[in-house]
Design an enzyme around this catalytic site. Structure first.
Site, short mmCIF file in Angstrom:
data_model
loop_
_atom_site.label_atom_id
_atom_site.label_comp_id
_atom_site.label_asym_id
_atom_site.label_seq_id
_atom_site.Cartn_x
_atom_site.Cartn_y
_atom_site.Cartn_z
N ASP A 54 5.83 -10.96 -10.37
CA ASP A 54 4.55 -11.60 -9.86
C ASP A 54 3.62 -10.48 -9.05
O ASP A 54 2.39 -10.57 -9.07
CB ASP A 54 5.15 -12.59 -8.66
CG ASP A 54 3.78 -13.31 -8.14
OD1 ASP A 54 2.86 -13.57 -8.78
OD2 ASP A 54 3.73 -13.43 -6.89
N HIS A 87 -0.22 -6.00 -9.68
CA HIS A 87 -0.95 -5.35 -8.63
C HIS A 87 -0.56 -3.98 -7.99
O HIS A 87 -1.30 -2.86 -7.92
CB HIS A 87 -1.05 -6.32 -7.50
CG HIS A 87 -1.21 -7.71 -7.88
ND1 HIS A 87 -2.26 -7.93 -8.75
CD2 HIS A 87 -1.07 -8.85 -7.18
CE1 HIS A 87 -2.56 -9.32 -8.82
NE2 HIS A 87 -1.60 -9.96 -8.06
N ASP A 108 -6.84 -8.21 -13.25
CA ASP A 108 -5.88 -8.13 -11.98
C ASP A 108 -6.87 -8.06 -10.89
O ASP A 108 -7.53 -7.07 -10.69
CB ASP A 108 -5.12 -6.78 -12.12
CG ASP A 108 -4.21 -6.24 -11.10
OD1 ASP A 108 -4.49 -6.74 -9.97
OD2 ASP A 108 -3.09 -5.96 -11.46
N HIS A 109 -6.89 -9.04 -10.11
CA HIS A 109 -7.77 -9.16 -8.92
C HIS A 109 -7.95 -8.12 -7.87
O HIS A 109 -8.76 -7.92 -7.21
CB HIS A 109 -7.81 -10.72 -8.16
CG HIS A 109 -6.58 -10.79 -7.36
ND1 HIS A 109 -5.34 -11.16 -7.63
CD2 HIS A 109 -6.65 -10.78 -5.92
CE1 HIS A 109 -4.51 -11.40 -6.68
NE2 HIS A 109 -5.17 -10.92 -5.29
C1 BG6 Z 1 -1.05 -13.26 -7.11
C2 BG6 Z 1 0.25 -13.60 -6.88
O1 BG6 Z 1 -1.51 -12.41 -7.92
O2 BG6 Z 1 -1.25 -12.33 -5.90
C3 BG6 Z 1 0.76 -14.37 -5.37
O3 BG6 Z 1 0.77 -14.19 -7.89
C4 BG6 Z 1 0.18 -13.38 -4.50
O4 BG6 Z 1 2.08 -14.56 -5.33
C5 BG6 Z 1 -1.37 -13.04 -4.57
O5 BG6 Z 1 0.37 -14.12 -3.19
C6 BG6 Z 1 -1.69 -12.04 -3.65
O6 BG6 Z 1 -3.12 -11.91 -3.64
P1 BG6 Z 1 -3.77 -11.24 -2.29
O7 BG6 Z 1 -5.31 -11.20 -2.76
O8 BG6 Z 1 -3.77 -12.22 -1.34
O9 BG6 Z 1 -3.17 -10.03 -1.76
#
Ligand code: BG6
Length: 486
Positions: A234, A239, A176-177
């Site tokens: 999503d 997140h 989960d980035h």
């Molecule tokens: C991803 C989603 O996991 O996270 C995307 O699939 C979203 O839809 C993105 O845009 C958002 O990541 P960040 O790091 O730009 O907040």
């Protein structure tokens, strides 16, 4: 803690010609390499269906670096050294025999192999079968998986079950980035490296919590994926629930993968199920509509759709610490600003001695901005300077910590740098454990069922706005407002 794997010397990247690899993974590996953080002997084997050879993949990777590295970061010599590490194997995931090409490239005992699956989840099972065919399901191999891990609890269990047959949990790294983002990890420091907040971090002192992940981007190039997914699956399922768990968890005894994940999963399991009866009251979904020059979601998609691009909801954590403290979550595409933040509103003073002087006290607030700015701001009351002949006035003033300034000499890293390095070093602390993912899906499945039972449909909101008016009503009914409206 699980026994650490040996350092990785072969990283096999599935989906190597895809968008995530170009935007995040290849630039992150390059950045780690520039800082001398990759093992000297690390080879990166890219694989995808596209027919390329090593040279073709190296060209592709170099172009990705030029396009996606921050300005001024690309260095020709460093890039030459980095791409020497890259190799490529064209492979069709649905053909197990194709995986034999990989067998020849990795060491016999597999102790230094990490596999990174950045492919559609529908291909995970086939990938595991192929890896099994190629003898790459040894218990020594590290397996990293990109989200989404399924589309509901049942499919996530199926994927996790297939993975568990092939790889032990302590070698499985679910990404989960958001957990790789510096300010997200800083939440742990704020809560547990300071004695100031923890005594107040409960229902006696906190009125409510808001978590916002607002995006300005729309569908981008991911129409089919997004339309089958929607904002709830999503963004909230992964997140936002991870952010919520970090805000709400009990203090772990150690900075350790088991301890931290044990505490997070307890929070996730304490989320009160959303039922048909509460769905309409506590949830709002929306879909962006055309405004000015900006097209609508259905225009961007090219067909009619009932998928939500916005969701706001009120969650409850049914445990002692958080009884009666609502957590308001909202996220959406094509909103007014890009902004990820956690907003914590404390309770007002129990009695104001200033009331007889006509001054009003406002509750203290703590704002943790995750992106694009990395700030921690505490709003406190102060007396407005003056002789107060017309009455005493109090005003809210910020105590600000701009993390970018406080740590100006530290480079801001891409979240994937941290995660890839942890993977290479075999440290699973910032990865999501199976029980967490399944607790997340359990709650999300309940919401989907409740929405269906209540026939909740997305309401249109103008692109570039802060979402549907109904989301304001959701929080205003409780006598509260979204932070940007305060
Ligand atoms: C991803 C989603 O996991 O996270 C995307 O699939 C979203 O839809 C993105 O845009 C958002 O990541 P960040 O790091 O730009 O907040």
């Amino acid at each position: 803690m699980a026994e650490r794997a040996e350092k990785v010397s072969t990283l096999v990247l599935f989906g190597a010609t895809g968008d995530l690899a170009a935007r995040m993974l290849i630039p992150s590996l390059y950045a780690l390499d520039s800082d001398g953080l990759l093992p000297a002997d690390l080879r990166i084997i890219g694989t995808a269906r596209t027919e390329l050879n090593d040279d073709g993949f190296r060209k592709h990777a170099r172009a990705a670096l030029v396009e996606h590295l921050p300005q001024g970061f690309f260095d020709f010599d460093q890039a030459d050294r980095f791409i020497e590490r890259l190799h490529y194997v064209p492979l069709d995931i649905t053909k197990p025999t194709d995986f034999e090409k990989l067998t020849k490239l990795v060491d016999d005992d597999h102790s230094g192999v990490a596999i990174y699956l950045s492919t559609a989840p529908s291909l995970f099972k086939a990938a595991i079968d192929g890896l099994e065919h190629a003898g790459l399901t040894s218990s020594k191999v590290l397996m990293a998986l990109e989200k989404p891990l399924g589309t509901d609890l049942a499919s996530s269990r199926e994927i996790n079950g297939a993975i568990a047959l092939a790889y032990p949990e302590e070698r499985t790294f679910r990404i989960d980035h958001y957990l790789g983002k510096e300010t997200v990890q800083n939440l742990l420091a704020l809560r547990f490296a300071n004695s100031l907040f923890e005594p107040l971090w409960n229902s006696t002192h906190i009125d409510h919590v808001q978590i916002t992940v607002a995006e300005t981007v729309g569908l981008e190039q991911r129409g089919d994926y997004y339309d089958n997914t929607g904002a709830l699956r999503d963004m909230v399922q992964n997140h936002m629930l991870q952010l919520l768990a970090l805000v709400a968890m009990e203090p772990p005894a150690d900075f350790d993968a088991t301890e931290i994940r044990d505490e997070k999963v307890k929070v996730l399991r304490s989320l009160r199920p959303v039922t048909g009866a509460s769905a309409k009251r506590d949830c709002v979904t929306g879909q962006y509509a055309a405004k000015g020059g900006e097209g609508s979601y259905t225009n961007d998609l090219g067909r009619p759709s009932a998928t939500e691009t916005y969701v706001a909801l009120k969650a409850h954590i049914d445990n002692w610490r958080w009884a009666n403290v609502p957590f308001y979550l909202r996220t959406g595409k094509r909103l007014a600003e890009r902004e990820t933040e956690i907003f914590i509103q404390f309770k007002n003073v129990p009695h104001s001695m200033f009331a007889n002087r006509g001054a009003k006290t406002l509750p203290n607030k703590l704002l943790i901005s995750i992106q694009p700015d990395e700030n921690i701001r505490l709003l406190v009351m102060a007396k407005t300077p003056g002789l107060d002949r017309d009455g005493l006035r109090l005003r809210e003033v910020p105590l600000d910590v701009g993390l970018a300034n406080a740590f100006a000499d530290h480079r801001r890293r891409i979240a994937y740098e941290r995660l890839l390095l942890d993977l290479i070093e075999g440290n699973p602390t910032l990865f999501v454990r199976r029980d967490e993912v399944e607790a997340q899906w359990t709650w999300i499945d309940g919401i989907c069922a409740a929405w269906a039972a209540a026939d909740l449909k997305p309401v249109p909101y103008p692109a570039g706005s802060w979402g549907p008016a109904e989301a304001d009503e959701l929080i205003e009914r409780d006598g509260r407002v979204w932070h940007d409206d305060a």
